[in-house]
Design a protein around this motif. Structure first.
Motif, PDB file in Angstrom:
ATOM      1  N   MET A  11       0.762  -1.155   0.084  1.00 17.70           N
ATOM      2  CA  MET A  11       0.008   0.223  -0.030  1.00 17.70           C
ATOM      3  C   MET A  11       0.869   1.218  -0.009  1.00 17.70           C
ATOM      4  SD  MET A  11      -2.929   0.895   2.762  1.00 17.70           S
ATOM      5  CE  MET A  11      -2.126   0.272   4.179  1.00 17.70           C
ATOM      6  N   HIS A  12       0.569   2.390  -0.913  1.00 19.27           N
ATOM      7  CA  HIS A  12       1.303   3.546  -0.856  1.00 19.27           C
ATOM      8  C   HIS A  12       0.424   4.535   0.246  1.00 19.27           C
ATOM      9  CE1 HIS A  12       2.943   2.337  -4.998  1.00 19.27           C
ATOM     10  NE2 HIS A  12       3.661   2.131  -3.943  1.00 19.27           N
ATOM     11  N   ARG A  13       1.128   5.361   0.659  1.00 17.84           N
ATOM     12  CA  ARG A  13       0.676   6.186   1.840  1.00 17.84           C
ATOM     13  C   ARG A  13      -0.607   7.151   1.098  1.00 17.84           C
ATOM     14  NH1 ARG A  13       4.615   9.196   1.627  1.00 17.84           N
ATOM     15  NH2 ARG A  13       5.728   8.460   3.489  1.00 17.84           N
ATOM     16  N   PHE A  14      -0.312   7.521  -0.321  1.00 15.03           N
ATOM     17  CA  PHE A  14      -1.252   8.521  -1.046  1.00 15.03           C
ATOM     18  C   PHE A  14      -2.578   7.609  -0.984  1.00 15.03           C
ATOM     19  CE2 PHE A  14      -3.218  10.596  -4.951  1.00 15.03           C
ATOM     20  CZ  PHE A  14      -3.092  11.537  -4.018  1.00 15.03           C
ATOM     21  N   ASP A  15      -2.646   6.305  -1.287  1.00 13.60           N
ATOM     22  CA  ASP A  15      -3.775   5.550  -1.509  1.00 13.60           C
ATOM     23  C   ASP A  15      -4.368   5.423  -0.123  1.00 13.60           C
ATOM     24  OD1 ASP A  15      -3.781   5.095  -4.260  1.00 13.60           O
ATOM     25  OD2 ASP A  15      -2.150   3.681  -3.984  1.00 13.60           O
ATOM     26  N   GLY A  16      -3.633   5.195   1.047  1.00 15.00           N
ATOM     27  CA  GLY A  16      -4.026   5.131   2.406  1.00 15.00           C
ATOM     28  C   GLY A  16      -4.802   6.246   2.719  1.00 15.00           C
ATOM     29  N   THR A  17      -4.185   7.450   2.556  1.00 16.98           N
ATOM     30  CA  THR A  17      -4.578   8.734   2.746  1.00 16.98           C
ATOM     31  C   THR A  17      -6.185   8.703   2.176  1.00 16.98           C
ATOM     32  OG1 THR A  17      -2.465   9.630   2.733  1.00 16.98           O
ATOM     33  CG2 THR A  17      -4.271  11.144   2.574  1.00 16.98           C
ATOM     34  N   LYS A  18      -6.095   8.502   0.870  1.00 17.22           N
ATOM     35  CA  LYS A  18      -7.701   8.392   0.240  1.00 17.22           C
ATOM     36  C   LYS A  18      -8.615   7.516   0.865  1.00 17.22           C
ATOM     37  CE  LYS A  18      -5.800   8.132  -4.096  1.00 17.22           C
ATOM     38  NZ  LYS A  18      -5.873   8.267  -5.463  1.00 17.22           N
ATOM     39  N   VAL A  19      -8.149   6.325   1.662  1.00 14.71           N
ATOM     40  CA  VAL A  19      -8.828   5.699   2.424  1.00 14.71           C
ATOM     41  C   VAL A  19      -9.669   6.340   3.533  1.00 14.71           C
ATOM     42  CG1 VAL A  19      -9.073   3.578   3.800  1.00 14.71           C
ATOM     43  CG2 VAL A  19      -8.132   3.451   1.470  1.00 14.71           C
TER      44      VAL A  19
ATOM     45  N   GLU B  81       0.897  14.775   0.957  1.00 17.53           N
ATOM     46  CA  GLU B  81      -0.093  13.567   0.163  1.00 17.53           C
ATOM     47  C   GLU B  81      -1.479  14.231   0.894  1.00 17.53           C
ATOM     48  OE1 GLU B  81       1.501   9.779   0.203  1.00 17.53           O
ATOM     49  OE2 GLU B  81       3.570  10.706  -0.431  1.00 17.53           O
ATOM     50  N   LEU B  82      -1.595  14.433   1.982  1.00 15.85           N
ATOM     51  CA  LEU B  82      -3.033  14.741   2.407  1.00 15.85           C
ATOM     52  C   LEU B  82      -3.619  15.893   1.664  1.00 15.85           C
ATOM     53  CD1 LEU B  82      -5.439  14.579   4.258  1.00 15.85           C
ATOM     54  CD2 LEU B  82      -4.157  16.064   6.070  1.00 15.85           C
ATOM     55  N   TRP B  83      -2.682  17.055   1.445  1.00 11.60           N
ATOM     56  CA  TRP B  83      -3.063  18.338   0.728  1.00 11.60           C
ATOM     57  C   TRP B  83      -3.386  17.902  -0.685  1.00 11.60           C
ATOM     58  CZ3 TRP B  83      -1.670  21.100  -3.424  1.00 11.60           C
ATOM     59  CH2 TRP B  83      -1.834  22.370  -3.753  1.00 11.60           C
ATOM     60  N   HIS B  84      -2.561  17.055  -1.330  1.00 13.92           N
ATOM     61  CA  HIS B  84      -2.832  16.566  -2.830  1.00 13.92           C
ATOM     62  C   HIS B  84      -4.204  15.922  -2.677  1.00 13.92           C
ATOM     63  CE1 HIS B  84       0.549  18.398  -4.899  1.00 13.92           C
ATOM     64  NE2 HIS B  84       1.474  17.858  -3.785  1.00 13.92           N
ATOM     65  N   ALA B  85      -4.408  15.125  -1.675  1.00 13.64           N
ATOM     66  CA  ALA B  85      -5.582  14.261  -1.936  1.00 13.64           C
ATOM     67  C   ALA B  85      -6.854  15.046  -1.526  1.00 13.64           C
ATOM     68  CB  ALA B  85      -5.417  13.061  -0.785  1.00 13.64           C
ATOM     69  N   ALA B  86      -6.607  15.896  -0.787  1.00 16.38           N
ATOM     70  CA  ALA B  86      -7.860  17.035  -0.419  1.00 16.38           C
ATOM     71  C   ALA B  86      -7.558  18.060   0.557  1.00 16.38           C
ATOM     72  CB  ALA B  86      -9.103  15.976   0.110  1.00 16.38           C
ATOM     73  N   HIS B  87      -7.493  19.182   0.185  1.00 16.18           N
ATOM     74  CA  HIS B  87      -7.244  20.067   0.988  1.00 16.18           C
ATOM     75  C   HIS B  87      -8.548  20.543   1.828  1.00 16.18           C
ATOM     76  CE1 HIS B  87      -5.710  23.751   3.055  1.00 16.18           C
ATOM     77  NE2 HIS B  87      -6.565  24.500   2.055  1.00 16.18           N
TER      78      HIS B  87
END
Ligand SMILES: Cc1ncc(C[n+]2csc(CCOP(=O)(O)OP(=O)(O)O)c2C)c(N)n1
Ligand SMILES: [Mg+2]
Length: 191
Positions: free
Chosen positions: A1-9, A29-35
């Protein structure tokens, strides 16, 4: 699992809840996933992500999620003991465990050589713990954590991917934004 995918979960289950994010790639990555207004990005404050989240959780009834890193948490293991002592029911700690101090050159951390952060959390009296290594299991645990009492401590084993662009974050704006999200604009401005 990558952090970015986990962040989206995590974002899938967060609703309007607060997220406090560890410095470096976790925040980027949190900012990129959803600020979002309810993201509290820490920058430079290594080791303090879960301490800040603990303080917030003790001050509100809302769910507060800490997205921490193995290396940072290892630098301030005492925060796990304090979470175990205070037991805030609304606190959820997710540790992105890549077994390294990634941002400073991928030096292997203690979790690469046997330290088990979930067992540390259990030994500190945190009742709800898990270790996951794929998105499905993370999804299940985060769903449980967001819908039942904690404190929760979820170690998410991840592999590093390439880093994303550094998020354009102003610490003062972050502080103002999160205060306003708790208090409303007038009180946050001190009126
Ligand atoms: C007090 C302090 N010491 C050292 C650093 C340098 N530093 C920045 S990020 C980092 C690694 C953090 O590791 P981890 O929490 O595992 O996050 P990762 O980069 O692996 O996602 C270090 C050592 C710092 N910012 N502050
Ligand atoms: Mg790490």
């Amino acid at each position: 699992m990558h952090r970015f995918d986990g962040t989206k979960v995590v974002l899938r289950h967060i609703g309007d809840g607060v997220i406090v994010s560890n410095l470096g790639p976790t925040t980027d990555e949190l900012w990129h996933a959803a600020h979002r207004n309810r993201n509290f990005y820490t920058y430079g404050a290594m080791g303090l992500c879960s301490s800040i989240a603990l303080g917030m959780a003790l001050s509100t009834r809302e769910k507060v999620v800490s997205l921490d890193g193995d290396g940072s948490l290892l630098m301030n293991l005492g925060t796990i003991a304090t979470i175990g002592r205070e037991k805030p029911r609304n606190l959820v700690v997710v540790v992105w465990d890549n077994e390294e101090w990634g941002q400073t050159g991928h030096q292997p951390s203690h979790t690469a050589t046997g330290t088990d952060l979930e067992q540390v959390a259990r030994a500190c009296g945190i009742p709800k713990t898990a270790t996951v290594s794929n998105e499905e299991d993370l999804d299940e645990m985060v769903r449980a954590a967001m819908t039942s009492d904690g404190p929760w401590f979820i170690v998410a084993k991840i592999q590093e991917a390439g880093y994303m662009a550094v998020a354009p974050i102003e610490p003062e704006v972050t502080l103002h934004r999160i205060r306003e999200s708790f208090l409303g604009p007038a009180q946050a401005a001190g009126h």
